[in-house]
Design a protein around this motif. Structure first.
Motif, PDB file in Angstrom:
ATOM      1  N   ARG A 114       0.843  -1.189   0.000  1.00 28.45           N
ATOM      2  CA  ARG A 114       0.000   0.000   0.000  1.00 28.45           C
ATOM      3  C   ARG A 114       0.882   1.244   0.000  1.00 28.45           C
ATOM      4  O   ARG A 114       2.077   1.184   0.301  1.00 28.45           O
ATOM      5  CB  ARG A 114      -0.920   0.012   1.220  1.00 28.45           C
ATOM      6  N   LEU A 115       0.256   2.339  -0.359  1.00 33.28           N
ATOM      7  CA  LEU A 115       0.953   3.616  -0.429  1.00 33.28           C
ATOM      8  C   LEU A 115       0.747   4.397   0.860  1.00 33.28           C
ATOM      9  O   LEU A 115      -0.354   4.396   1.439  1.00 33.28           O
ATOM     10  CB  LEU A 115       0.448   4.430  -1.622  1.00 33.28           C
ATOM     11  N   THR A 116       1.770   5.043   1.282  1.00 35.07           N
ATOM     12  CA  THR A 116       1.690   5.906   2.457  1.00 35.07           C
ATOM     13  C   THR A 116       2.643   7.075   2.240  1.00 35.07           C
ATOM     14  O   THR A 116       3.410   7.105   1.265  1.00 35.07           O
ATOM     15  CB  THR A 116       2.067   5.136   3.733  1.00 35.07           C
ATOM     16  N   ARG A 134       5.666   6.617  -0.425  1.00 41.75           N
ATOM     17  CA  ARG A 134       6.448   5.393  -0.327  1.00 41.75           C
ATOM     18  C   ARG A 134       5.521   4.191  -0.237  1.00 41.75           C
ATOM     19  O   ARG A 134       4.321   4.325   0.020  1.00 41.75           O
ATOM     20  CB  ARG A 134       7.383   5.436   0.871  1.00 41.75           C
ATOM     21  N   ILE A 135       6.097   3.019  -0.451  1.00 42.90           N
ATOM     22  CA  ILE A 135       5.343   1.765  -0.466  1.00 42.90           C
ATOM     23  C   ILE A 135       5.685   0.989   0.798  1.00 42.90           C
ATOM     24  O   ILE A 135       6.856   0.847   1.170  1.00 42.90           O
ATOM     25  CB  ILE A 135       5.690   0.922  -1.708  1.00 42.90           C
ATOM     26  N   VAL A 136       4.640   0.471   1.454  1.00 41.36           N
ATOM     27  CA  VAL A 136       4.806  -0.349   2.652  1.00 41.36           C
ATOM     28  C   VAL A 136       4.399  -1.769   2.304  1.00 41.36           C
ATOM     29  O   VAL A 136       3.288  -2.024   1.829  1.00 41.36           O
ATOM     30  CB  VAL A 136       3.954   0.170   3.818  1.00 41.36           C
ATOM     31  N   PHE A 137       5.332  -2.706   2.517  1.00 40.04           N
ATOM     32  CA  PHE A 137       5.043  -4.113   2.241  1.00 40.04           C
ATOM     33  C   PHE A 137       5.793  -4.965   3.248  1.00 40.04           C
ATOM     34  O   PHE A 137       7.019  -4.951   3.311  1.00 40.04           O
ATOM     35  CB  PHE A 137       5.457  -4.477   0.820  1.00 40.04           C
ATOM     36  N   GLU A 155      -2.297   7.710  -1.371  1.00 40.20           N
ATOM     37  CA  GLU A 155      -3.206   6.705  -1.922  1.00 40.20           C
ATOM     38  C   GLU A 155      -3.955   7.202  -3.146  1.00 40.20           C
ATOM     39  O   GLU A 155      -4.433   6.403  -3.950  1.00 40.20           O
ATOM     40  CB  GLU A 155      -4.212   6.246  -0.859  1.00 40.20           C
ATOM     41  N   GLU A 156      -4.072   8.528  -3.320  1.00 41.17           N
ATOM     42  CA  GLU A 156      -4.822   9.091  -4.429  1.00 41.17           C
ATOM     43  C   GLU A 156      -3.925   9.695  -5.508  1.00 41.17           C
ATOM     44  O   GLU A 156      -4.434  10.151  -6.530  1.00 41.17           O
ATOM     45  CB  GLU A 156      -5.770  10.188  -3.908  1.00 41.17           C
ATOM     46  N   HIS A 157      -2.629   9.691  -5.295  1.00 41.43           N
ATOM     47  CA  HIS A 157      -1.720  10.286  -6.269  1.00 41.43           C
ATOM     48  C   HIS A 157      -1.588   9.350  -7.472  1.00 41.43           C
ATOM     49  O   HIS A 157      -1.276   8.149  -7.332  1.00 41.43           O
ATOM     50  CB  HIS A 157      -0.352  10.532  -5.629  1.00 41.43           C
ATOM     51  N   ARG A 158      -1.824   9.897  -8.649  1.00 37.50           N
ATOM     52  CA  ARG A 158      -1.820   9.060  -9.847  1.00 37.50           C
ATOM     53  C   ARG A 158      -0.437   8.487 -10.148  1.00 37.50           C
ATOM     54  O   ARG A 158      -0.285   7.308 -10.487  1.00 37.50           O
ATOM     55  CB  ARG A 158      -2.309   9.876 -11.041  1.00 37.50           C
ATOM     56  N   GLY A 159       0.587   9.316 -10.034  1.00 34.69           N
ATOM     57  CA  GLY A 159       1.935   8.825 -10.288  1.00 34.69           C
ATOM     58  C   GLY A 159       2.360   7.752  -9.304  1.00 34.69           C
ATOM     59  O   GLY A 159       3.042   6.789  -9.669  1.00 34.69           O
ATOM     60  N   ALA A 160       1.954   7.922  -8.028  1.00 36.94           N
ATOM     61  CA  ALA A 160       2.295   6.911  -7.027  1.00 36.94           C
ATOM     62  C   ALA A 160       1.587   5.584  -7.316  1.00 36.94           C
ATOM     63  O   ALA A 160       2.152   4.503  -7.098  1.00 36.94           O
ATOM     64  CB  ALA A 160       1.935   7.414  -5.635  1.00 36.94           C
ATOM     65  N   LYS A 161       0.354   5.654  -7.819  1.00 43.78           N
ATOM     66  CA  LYS A 161      -0.355   4.423  -8.163  1.00 43.78           C
ATOM     67  C   LYS A 161       0.340   3.686  -9.307  1.00 43.78           C
ATOM     68  O   LYS A 161       0.483   2.460  -9.277  1.00 43.78           O
ATOM     69  CB  LYS A 161      -1.787   4.753  -8.564  1.00 43.78           C
TER      70      LYS A 161
END
Length: 542
Positions: A114-116, A134-137, A155-161
């Motif tokens: 998930r993104l945080t 950043r990505i949490v896994f 969580e809503e940023h298009r580039g991060a997705k």
């Protein structure tokens, strides 16, 4: 009031079975059973485009139960990552298949990536810095390098997705590459890379020509048993040298026993195959994020091309037409084998004026065929192969007839058709452009034997058939034919022309290029542009 559980509208909760005995659990660890999963929907995927409605996530095309000998696909590996399973812990494909079988039941909370966001603080000042996505896994963080504004959420940023989607695909491909790639043979590697590079329905020659060349090179590489059936992880460091030596042995075996120099070889073609081998290895390692392997390469000098002088070519043509020559090359009489060597005359002129290779000339027809090439007299074209012919690393593209060949082809066609009508139009005689004195097709090595006899009769050392192409390219280029026209007439790409015929750079790339006239390509007119042979000079002085 006592509740009636039998007639209740809600289904009863499933009863979990009792745990098996200790011995049964030990056997289950050694060989875990397949687990049948209920057909329920997976968690919804993240919408990558906020302006479009969310699309359902693509399910892995696999059965709900897989055994340990089933390959795990890329989609299945990504699905395991979405369910919070660390696929990097698998050491073999069997363990990865076991992770697929034993993945958690649906409905349980997962630790999917998930993104945080994070607001780091300065090392010295302690003041808040920029907010980073950043990505949490599985408790570990991976930065995306994307800076968030105060009013943006990770969580809503298009580039991060998009970064998260690519990160999961990369993780799945890295894991599969570490487990699957070392066990693939080079034959499987060639097939996979060719499938990835397939241009499809594209007609762009800049895309299709390199693919066809790579396809032909891979077919040649698969003929080496030490290379094709070997796993990529077990390839020795000298595999490139092994392949070149294998090709040299093949060339020696294909040479005639009566050749005065039977060990004459040219590894330049095999070296081109090695280039394609390195390209396939590099693309395969990039696909699975593997370290690129290095191999030792055989170093050798390219042999300079050998071409005949116009005087030597003219002596060959004279002897094929029935003239006997003395030591100085002068006509000393006639011989009665002109019909026998008529096919050699056609072979020489087609090779000189078009560069068509020996096997293609031998199978040329007077009409179109699906596999073999043909000469169209009416259109003035030579089709070097049919539309369903086997694809090789040679171009073999059609081209127009040039010089004296166009006039000679018309005479040959009329001569063969008259002979066919005289015999009642047989199906197997006077069908091929090259045939013996009775109209039958020549055997595979017959043309080499006849060419050796003509060279001996003309008083010159036996030449390789491909030297005739080098002769033609040299003669027409000295007659001021542009390199673009040479490329089309001889079906040879520009790179090969420049690297092979270095002695013609002054004619092709001179500052003051002389005008080109197509009439100068006639056979006798080429003489004034050619370099004079020493035998011709001494014969004229005598």
């Amino acid at each position: 009031m006592k509740r009636d559980w039998k007639n209740d509208a809600f289904p009863a909760a499933p009863v979990e079975p009792l745990p098996p005995p200790r011995k049964a659990r030990t056997r289950a660890r050694a060989n875990p059973p397949a687990v049948v999963l209920p057909a329920q929907a997976r968690p919804k995927s993240i919408d990558l485009n906020p302006w479009e409605p969310p699309a359902p996530k693509r399910r892995a095309k696999a059965a709900d139960v897989i055994t340990h000998d089933t390959d795990v696909t890329l989609e299945m590996a990504e699905q395991l990552i979405d369910e919070g399973i660390d696929i990097r812990a698998a050491g073999t494909m069997v363990e990865l298949a076991a992770l697929w079988n034993m993945r958690p039941a649906l409905g349980r909370p997962t630790e999917a990536p998930r993104l945080t966001d994070r607001t780091p603080r300065g090392r010295k000042s302690g003041t808040p810095g920029r907010r980073m996505a950043r990505i949490v896994f599985l408790g570990k963080y991976t930065t995306t390098g994307i800076v968030l504004r105060d009013d943006e959420e990770a969580e809503e940023h298009r580039g991060a997705k998009i970064f998260l989607r690519r990160w999961k695909k990369k993780l799945a491909r890295e894991t599969l590459g570490k487990l699957q790639a070392p066990n693939k043979t080079m034959r499987q590697v060639f097939s996979e890379i060719l499938t990835d590079m397939d241009p499809g329905m594209s007609q762009d020659p800049e895309i299709t020509a390199p693919y066809r060349r790579l396809l032909g090179d891979c077919a040649q590489l698969e003929e080496c048993p030490a290379l094709a059936d070997t796993r990529i992880s077990e390839l020795p460091g000298n595999i490139a040298e092994t392949y070149v030596l294998f090709r040299i042995q093949q060339q020696i075996k294909s040479q005639s026993p009566d050749n005065p120099n039977p060990r004459t070889t040219d590894p330049a073609t095999a070296d081109g195959h090695v280039d394609s081998f390195f390209l396939v290895i590099r693309k395969f390692c990039e696909k699975y994020f593997l370290p690129t392997r290095t191999f030792k390469r055989l170093k050798f000098r390219r042999k300079p091309v050998r071409w005949l002088s116009f005087w030597q070519l003219w002596k060959l043509i004279r002897f094929c037409r029935g003239y006997a020559l003395d030591e100085a090359g002068r006509i000393a009489g006639r011989h009665d084998m002109a019909k026998k060597y008529a096919c050699v005359l056609r072979f020489i002129l087609i090779y000189v004026y078009g560069g068509t290779r020996k096997n293609n000339i031998r199978t040329l027809l007077w009409g179109m065929d699906t596999e073999f090439g043909h000469i169209d007299v009416r259109a003035g074209e030579i089709q070097r192969q049919g539309p369903e012919a086997r694809i090789t690393n040679k171009s073999r593209l059609p081209s127009e007839l040039i010089g004296s060949l166009r006039t000679l082809v018309e005479a040959w066609f009329e001569e063969d058709m008259a002979a066919r009508r005289k015999l009642g139009n047989p199906k197997d005689r006077y069908v091929h452009v090259l045939h013996d004195e009775n109209g039958y097709q020549l055997a595979e090595k017959r043309i080499d034997t006849l060419l050796g006899e003509v060279c001996a009769g003309a008083g010159i050392p036996k030449v390789n058939a491909h030297a005739l192409k080098h002769t033609g390219v040299t003669l027409v280029s000295r007659a001021n034919m542009p390199v673009q026209d040479v490329e089309q007439a001889f079906s040879t790409n520009f790179t090969t022309l420049v690297t092979t015929y270095r002695h013609l750079h002054g004619k092709w790339f001179a500052r003051d290029l002389k005008p080109f006239r197509p009439d100068d390509l006639n056979l006798w007119r080429l003489r004034k542009f050619a370099l004079r042979d020493r035998e011709e000079v001494y014969a004229a002085a005598a």
